[in-house]
Design a protein around this motif. Sequence first.
Motif, PDB file in Angstrom:
ATOM      1  N   SER A 120       0.678  -0.839  -0.015  1.00 51.12           N
ATOM      2  CA  SER A 120      -0.229   0.056  -0.166  1.00 51.12           C
ATOM      3  C   SER A 120       0.980   1.382   0.002  1.00 51.12           C
TER       4      SER A 120
ATOM      5  N   HIS B  79       4.209   2.254  -5.335  1.00 52.34           N
ATOM      6  CA  HIS B  79       3.153   2.391  -6.243  1.00 52.34           C
ATOM      7  C   HIS B  79       4.148   1.493  -7.358  1.00 52.34           C
TER       8      HIS B  79
ATOM      9  N   ASN C 102       4.422   1.863 -10.646  1.00 49.70           N
ATOM     10  CA  ASN C 102       5.557   2.330 -12.056  1.00 49.70           C
ATOM     11  C   ASN C 102       6.376   3.352 -11.317  1.00 49.70           C
ATOM     12  N   GLU C 103       7.336   2.689  -9.926  1.00 50.99           N
ATOM     13  CA  GLU C 103       8.033   3.402  -9.432  1.00 50.99           C
ATOM     14  C   GLU C 103       8.746   2.542  -9.345  1.00 50.99           C
TER      15      GLU C 103
ATOM     16  N   TYR D  33       5.751  -6.237  -9.095  1.00 42.80           N
ATOM     17  CA  TYR D  33       7.391  -4.410  -9.076  1.00 42.80           C
ATOM     18  C   TYR D  33       7.968  -4.482 -10.156  1.00 42.80           C
TER      19      TYR D  33
END
Length: 372
Positions: A121, A124, A126-127, A154
């Motif tokens: 949570s 993100h 896309n990081e 991820y």
Amino acid sequence: MSKSVVISLGHGNLNQGFPRVTVQVWETNNPHREQFIGSLPPAPQLDQLYKNWRIIYQSLCDRKLLRTPSTDDLDDYLEIGNGVTNISQHNFTELCAGLEAEMDTWLKSEGILGLSRKLRSALHLNEEINVIVETDDDLMRRLPWHRCDFFRDYSKAELAISRPEYMRHNDLDLQPKRNVVRILAILGDSEGIDLGAETEFLQGLNECEVVFLQTPTRQELNTSLWDNLGWDIIFFAGHSRTEGATGRLYINNGTDNSITIEELSEALKAAIEKGLKLAIFNSCDGLGMALALEKLHIPTAIVMREPVPNRVAQVFFHNFLTAFAISHLPLYTSFQMARRQLQGLENEFPGASWLPIICQNPAVEPPVWTKI
């Protein structure tokens, strides 16, 4: 924007479990952090699976040109042939899948699920995420964490390992001022392998000064490390191995041909104090070297977890430095690209993409080529 996730396993091992696992999430340029706590149960089956993986990996590697001094010696060390017969790449692929599945099951156990949900949570998809596993347990440093479900979800996350204890050197004003990146390239004993590809690539790099040490004596290597201008990067290619917890470099083919990191500790301390930011050991079985360097609080090191075939070492080095030094990508991104590209060699060199690993000092930002 990037984040760092530092996973501290605390005290424990696979036979006893890890009763207190702490995860901290750091965001770039933000001094505040989030922290989550969980636990991991005993998983002795992972211990045995990894040992089986290593036996078969070494048996397959024995057919290749390795950057280790003697495969005969390593046979005893790895207990090759202990009930393992008719080894094939198919067997190895199945064992890789089994090890990955067992790790995923372990990391979904009840004591860690709450931590996992909170961690996800806070992130993100896309990081860029630098994931650092803090542990001084040798087996935990060798496990393929990068193959777990988290890294599949991820895709911009990359793994590093660290000792639980670390510190940073704050004497930045005392470091020599350098106009270009300085690289000390140590080319050690190359019997049976080819170091020409790395040499040629380094010679073609712009924006840096590369000093080559070809099969140096111990005194020559020690003197170079003490160089008054200091070094930004140290690179070693040649033969090496880890004996117990001690890494040994084979620097020449003479009678006094090997040396440990501990035997270079004062010179390496001086190099770190003068701004050494990255050490790359493109040679076999480098976790012993990494551990010794971590005790000296080097910012970042890149090593191979296991014996590495010559071709794999060449391709990884070329792809990593192309991304890092030429395209100026972040270190973790450059490393991930180079590691993942090794999968293209796995029909000939099984397990190639499992070999490289970053060893990171969490108290120091990873180096950036344009800021070195």
